[in-house]
Design a protein around this motif. Structure first.
Motif, PDB file in Angstrom:
ATOM      1  N   ARG A 137       9.483 -42.790  20.590  1.00 45.59           N
ATOM      2  CA  ARG A 137      10.637 -43.628  20.280  1.00 45.59           C
ATOM      3  C   ARG A 137      11.778 -43.351  21.253  1.00 45.59           C
ATOM      4  O   ARG A 137      12.478 -44.273  21.677  1.00 45.59           O
ATOM      5  CB  ARG A 137      11.077 -43.370  18.843  1.00 45.59           C
ATOM      6  CG  ARG A 137      11.990 -44.457  18.278  1.00 45.59           C
ATOM      7  CD  ARG A 137      12.035 -44.391  16.767  1.00 45.59           C
ATOM      8  NE  ARG A 137      12.724 -45.534  16.192  1.00 45.59           N
ATOM      9  CZ  ARG A 137      12.177 -46.712  15.970  1.00 45.59           C
ATOM     10  NH1 ARG A 137      10.904 -46.902  16.299  1.00 45.59           N
ATOM     11  NH2 ARG A 137      12.872 -47.707  15.451  1.00 45.59           N
TER      12      ARG A 137
ATOM     13  N   ALA B 262      19.380 -41.668  12.576  1.00 42.42           N
ATOM     14  CA  ALA B 262      18.344 -42.696  12.639  1.00 42.42           C
ATOM     15  C   ALA B 262      18.022 -43.230  11.251  1.00 42.42           C
ATOM     16  O   ALA B 262      17.835 -44.438  11.065  1.00 42.42           O
ATOM     17  CB  ALA B 262      17.090 -42.123  13.297  1.00 42.42           C
TER      18      ALA B 262
ATOM     19  N   SER C  97      18.563 -47.081   9.953  1.00 41.67           N
ATOM     20  CA  SER C  97      17.413 -47.820   9.411  1.00 41.67           C
ATOM     21  C   SER C  97      17.718 -48.352   8.017  1.00 41.67           C
ATOM     22  O   SER C  97      17.251 -49.434   7.653  1.00 41.67           O
ATOM     23  CB  SER C  97      16.182 -46.918   9.368  1.00 41.67           C
ATOM     24  OG  SER C  97      15.821 -46.507  10.670  1.00 41.67           O
TER      25      SER C  97
ATOM     26  N   HIS D 229      19.919 -51.395   8.692  1.00 43.23           N
ATOM     27  CA  HIS D 229      19.147 -52.522   9.234  1.00 43.23           C
ATOM     28  C   HIS D 229      17.734 -52.040   9.512  1.00 43.23           C
ATOM     29  O   HIS D 229      17.547 -51.089  10.269  1.00 43.23           O
ATOM     30  CB  HIS D 229      19.783 -53.044  10.521  1.00 43.23           C
ATOM     31  CG  HIS D 229      19.284 -54.403  10.914  1.00 43.23           C
ATOM     32  ND1 HIS D 229      17.971 -54.639  11.269  1.00 43.23           N
ATOM     33  CD2 HIS D 229      19.911 -55.620  10.981  1.00 43.23           C
ATOM     34  CE1 HIS D 229      17.817 -55.911  11.552  1.00 43.23           C
ATOM     35  NE2 HIS D 229      18.982 -56.532  11.384  1.00 43.23           N
ATOM     36  N   PRO D 230      16.711 -52.671   8.917  1.00 40.68           N
ATOM     37  CA  PRO D 230      15.335 -52.165   9.068  1.00 40.68           C
ATOM     38  C   PRO D 230      14.856 -52.080  10.512  1.00 40.68           C
ATOM     39  O   PRO D 230      13.984 -51.274  10.825  1.00 40.68           O
ATOM     40  CB  PRO D 230      14.503 -53.182   8.264  1.00 40.68           C
ATOM     41  CG  PRO D 230      15.475 -53.825   7.327  1.00 40.68           C
ATOM     42  CD  PRO D 230      16.790 -53.834   8.036  1.00 40.68           C
ATOM     43  N   ARG D 231      15.410 -52.918  11.407  1.00 39.49           N
ATOM     44  CA  ARG D 231      14.924 -52.910  12.784  1.00 39.49           C
ATOM     45  C   ARG D 231      15.795 -52.073  13.707  1.00 39.49           C
ATOM     46  O   ARG D 231      15.597 -52.098  14.933  1.00 39.49           O
ATOM     47  CB  ARG D 231      14.840 -54.342  13.307  1.00 39.49           C
ATOM     48  CG  ARG D 231      13.749 -55.165  12.655  1.00 39.49           C
ATOM     49  CD  ARG D 231      13.488 -56.467  13.388  1.00 39.49           C
ATOM     50  NE  ARG D 231      14.651 -57.343  13.353  1.00 39.49           N
ATOM     51  CZ  ARG D 231      15.298 -57.780  14.436  1.00 39.49           C
ATOM     52  NH1 ARG D 231      14.905 -57.404  15.631  1.00 39.49           N
ATOM     53  NH2 ARG D 231      16.336 -58.590  14.313  1.00 39.49           N
TER      54      ARG D 231
ATOM     55  N   ALA E 195      17.045 -48.998  15.853  1.00 38.18           N
ATOM     56  CA  ALA E 195      16.302 -47.962  16.590  1.00 38.18           C
ATOM     57  C   ALA E 195      17.282 -46.891  17.034  1.00 38.18           C
ATOM     58  O   ALA E 195      18.397 -47.190  17.469  1.00 38.18           O
ATOM     59  CB  ALA E 195      15.596 -48.568  17.800  1.00 38.18           C
TER      60      ALA E 195
END
Length: 547
Positions: free
Chosen positions: A289, A352, A356, A359-361, A363
Motif C-alpha cells: 500500500r 489510516a 477509512s 471514506h471507504p476508499r 488510502a
C-alpha cells in the motif's frame, strides 16, 4: 526429497534480509543487492540433489562444518543460486567467507531456537501467495493460518482450561471459550482486550514476566493477593528464536501435569508461527500500500495504474500529511529512536483506520517519517479542503496530545493527476507547523500561504548564499560588537505598528528608554523608518532571519 517453492519471482534477497533480519536471519557475508528476484526456495538434500531454479534461496538443513558449507557454496554458485541459509552459528572459517565471495552466493544464518518451518512460512508470505505446498486456504498445524482464536480454542481443549494469547504489552490478541470458568480478572481482561494495569504491576513485582522471558518452559503463577484474581495461571513465552513475541496464559486450578506442560510448550511454537505469519502478512500488505500511495503522490507513468489498484480512478481528492515531532535526545538514544519509530507506525495505522472510517476508499501509508492520506471526494465538491480539515481535526481530538502530531492539508485535486500538487501543498503546510511550534496542530496550505512563501524565500536565499545586507546587517553587527538590543527594539516597534508604549511594554523597558534605543537604531542602520518601502524590507528581512 525436493522442496522447491515459489517458482515465480516475487521479491529480492534484500527484501528477505530486511524483513526477517530482526527476527530469524543474520547476514553472514555477501551482498543482497547483487541478487535479482528470488526464483524459488529449495530444501537441500545431499542424497537427492534438487534442480535449482535461477536465483534460488537454499535452506541448508543439516549442513554443518566449514567443509560441507564450502562444498555447497561452490556448487550453488555454479548453479546460479542467490543465497544459502545454514543454522547459526555459521562456520567462522576464512575458507567459508572466501567460498561465498567467489561463488557470489550470500550466506545467511538461521537463529538458534527458530524452526525451519517458521522460516519457510515467512518466506511464503514474503515471496508469493501459496508458495509452499497446496493451493487453497493455508493452514499451520491444522489451524487456518493467522486464526489465533481457533488456535486459542485448540490449546484450551488440550489443557482443559480457558486460554488467552497476549502480546508483549499484555494486550489480548485472542482468547478461547469457557472464559466464564475463570476469575473476574480474566473476564475484565477479555472484555477490555488488555490485562488491567494493576494486575500487570503485581505480576511484574512478583518477577513473573522475568521468569517467563528467561525460560522456554511453562511457568506456574500463583494468584497475587488482590481481589478478582484468585485462580492460578500456567503461562509460557511465545518465541521466535531469541525474540519473545508474546505469551499464552491458561487459568488452571492446579499445576499442569507433565503431559499438559509439554502440550503447552508445543503449542507455543505453533502460536509463534501464526504470529510471525500475521506480522509478515501485515508488513507485506503495508509495504504494498505504501508503494502504491507513493507512486500516486509522486505522479509519473505509473500513477494511473496505482490509482486504479487503490480504487481512486475518477475521484477528486485531498492529501493530508501527518507527522510527529521528534522528541528531545532522539539522535543520542537508540532505544528512544526505536520507541519513537514504533509509535509513529502505530499512529500511521490509526490514521489510516480513521480515514477509512470516514471514506471507504481512502488510502493512507507511512512514507519516510510522514503518514500521507488521500481522502477521495465527489468531483466539484465545493468545501473539499474544509471537509478534510474536519476529518483531520476529529482524528487529532480522538488521539489526544501525548504525541502532539501535526497535520498539513493540501489543495483539492480535481483528478488523480493533480494529487502530487495536493501532496506538495500538504507538505508545505506541515513544514510551517513544524517550523512554528505552538498550539496550532492542523493547517491547510491556504491558511499558511504567506508563512510557506517566507520559508520558500528563506530556502532560496540560503541556496544562493545571500548574506544579510543593508540596514539590518549594520544593526546586527552593532549588536554583536556592543551587546546591545537594537535589532530587538526595531522588531518590537515594527510589530507594534509604531506604537511606542506597546512596543516598550513588550521589551519591559521605559518608554523613554525605548525611544532612545529606536533613535540609536535609526542612526546605526542609516534607514528612514518613515519610508514604507524601507519598513517593509526590514520586516521581511527580520522574518527571514527568524526562519
Amino acid at each position: 526429497m525436493r522442496g522447491t517453492v515459489n517458482t515465480q519471482p516475487r521479491a529480492g534477497l534484500r527484501r528477505v534480509v530486511e524483513d526477517l533480519g530482526t527476527t530469524l536471519l543474520d547476514l553472514v557475508c555477501g551482498d543482497p543487492d547483487t541478487a535479482g528476484n528470488i526464483g524459488g526456495v529449495v530444501i537441500h538434500d545431499p542424497l537427492d540433489e534438487p534442480v535449482l531454479p535461477r536465483q534460488a534461496l537454499v535452506l541448508g538443513i543439516g549442513v554443518r562444518g566449514p567443509d560441507d558449507t564450502v562444498r555447497l557454496l561452490t556448487a550453488l554458485g555454479d548453479a546460479g543460486a542467490a543465497a544459502l541459509v545454514v543454522r547459526a552459528p555459521a562456520p567462522a572459517d576464512p575458507a567459508v567467507i572466501t567460498a561465498a565471495r567467489k561463488s557470489g552466493v550470500a550466506l545467511l544464518a538461521l537463529t538458534r531456537g527458530a524452526s525451519w518451518a517458521q522460516l519457510a512460512a515467512l518466506l511464503r508470505s514474503l515471496l508469493a501467495d501459496g508458495d509452499v505446498g497446496e493451493a487453497g486456504p493455508q493452514t499451520l498445524g491444522g489451524t487456518p493460518s493467522g486464526d489465533l482464536f481457533a488456535l486459542a480454542n485448540a490449546v484450551a481443549a488440550l489443557l482443559d482450561a480457558p486460554v488467552t494469547i497476549e502480546d508483549r504489552s499484555s494486550r489480548v490478541l485472542a482468547f478461547s471459550g469457557r472464559q466464564d470458568e475463570a476469575d473476574p480478572s480474566r473476564v475484565e481482561t477479555v472484555l477490555g482486550r488488555q490485562v488491567p494495569e494493576r494486575f500487570t504491576r503485581l505480576l511484574e513485582d512478583q518477577g513473573v514476566f522475568r521468569s517467563l522471558y528467561r525460560s522456554d518452559q511453562p511457568v506456574h503463577v500463583a494468584p497475587p493477593e488482590t481481589d478478582g484474581f484468585h485462580i492460578p495461571r500456567a503461562a509460557i513465552a511465545v518465541r521466535a528464536g531469541d525474540e519473545v513475541l508474546g505469551t499464552i496464559w491458561a487459568a488452571v486450578r492446579s499445576p499442569l501435569t507433565p503431559q499438559r506442560g509439554q502440550a503447552l510448550h508445543d503449542a507455543a511454537k505453533l502460536v509463534a508461527l501464526h504470529l510471525l505469519r500475521l506480522r509478515a502478512g501485515a508488513d507485506v500488505e503495508r509495504r504494498l500500500r505504501a508503494d502504491l500511495v507513493s507512486t500516486v503522490l509522486e505522479g509519473g507513468p505509473g500513477a494511473p495504474e496505482a490509482l486504479s489498484r487503490l480504487g481512486l480512478t475518477g475521484s477528486a481528492g485531498v492529501v493530508l500529511a501527518l507527522a510527529v515531532p521528534d522528541p528531545p535526545g532522539l539522535a543520542d538514544s537508540p532505544d528512544l529512536h526505536a520507541q519513537h519509530t514504533a509509535e509513529r507506525q502505530r499512529l500511521a495505522d490509526a490514521f489510516a483506520l480513521h480515514l477509512s472510517a470516514t471514506h471507504p476508499r481512502a488510502a493512507a501509508a507511512l512514507i519516510g517519517d510522514v503518514a500521507y492520506g488521500i481522502l477521495p471526494l465527489p468531483p466539484r465538491q465545493p468545501d473539499a479542503e474544509e471537509r478534510a480539515a474536519r476529518t483531520g481535526t476529529d482524528f487529532l481530538t480522538r488521539i489526544g496530545d501525548r504525541l502532539s502530531p501535526l497535520i498539513g492539508i493540501g489543495t483539492t485535486a480535481r483528478d488523480g493527476g493533480a494529487l502530487p500538487r495536493s501532496r506538495d501543498g500538504a507538505d508545505r503546510a506541515l513544514r510551517v507547523l513544524r517550523s512554528h511550534p505552538g498550539p496550532r496542530r492542523l493547517a491547510t496550505v491556504a491558511d499558511v500561504h504567506v508563512e510557506a512563501l517566507l520559508l520558500d524565500l528563506a530556502d532560496l536565499s540560503a541556496e544562493r548564499g545571500d548574506p544579510t545586507a543593508g540596514p539590518l546587517a549594520r544593526l546586527l553587527a552593532y549588536d554583536r560588537q556592543h551587546d546591545s538590543h537594537l535589532v530587538d527594539t526595531l522588531r518590537a516597534w515594527l510589530n507594534a505598528f509604531g506604537d511606542v508604549p506597546a512596543a516598550a511594554e513588550t521589551m519591559y523597558v521605559h518608554q523613554n528608554t525605548f525611544r532612545y534605543r529606536l533613535r540609536r537604531a535609526t542612526e546605526v542602520a542609516r534607514a528612514d523608518l518613515g519610508d514604507p518601502d524601507v519598513r517593509f524590507a526590514l520586516m521581511l528581512q527580520l522574518r527571514l532571519l527568524r526562519n
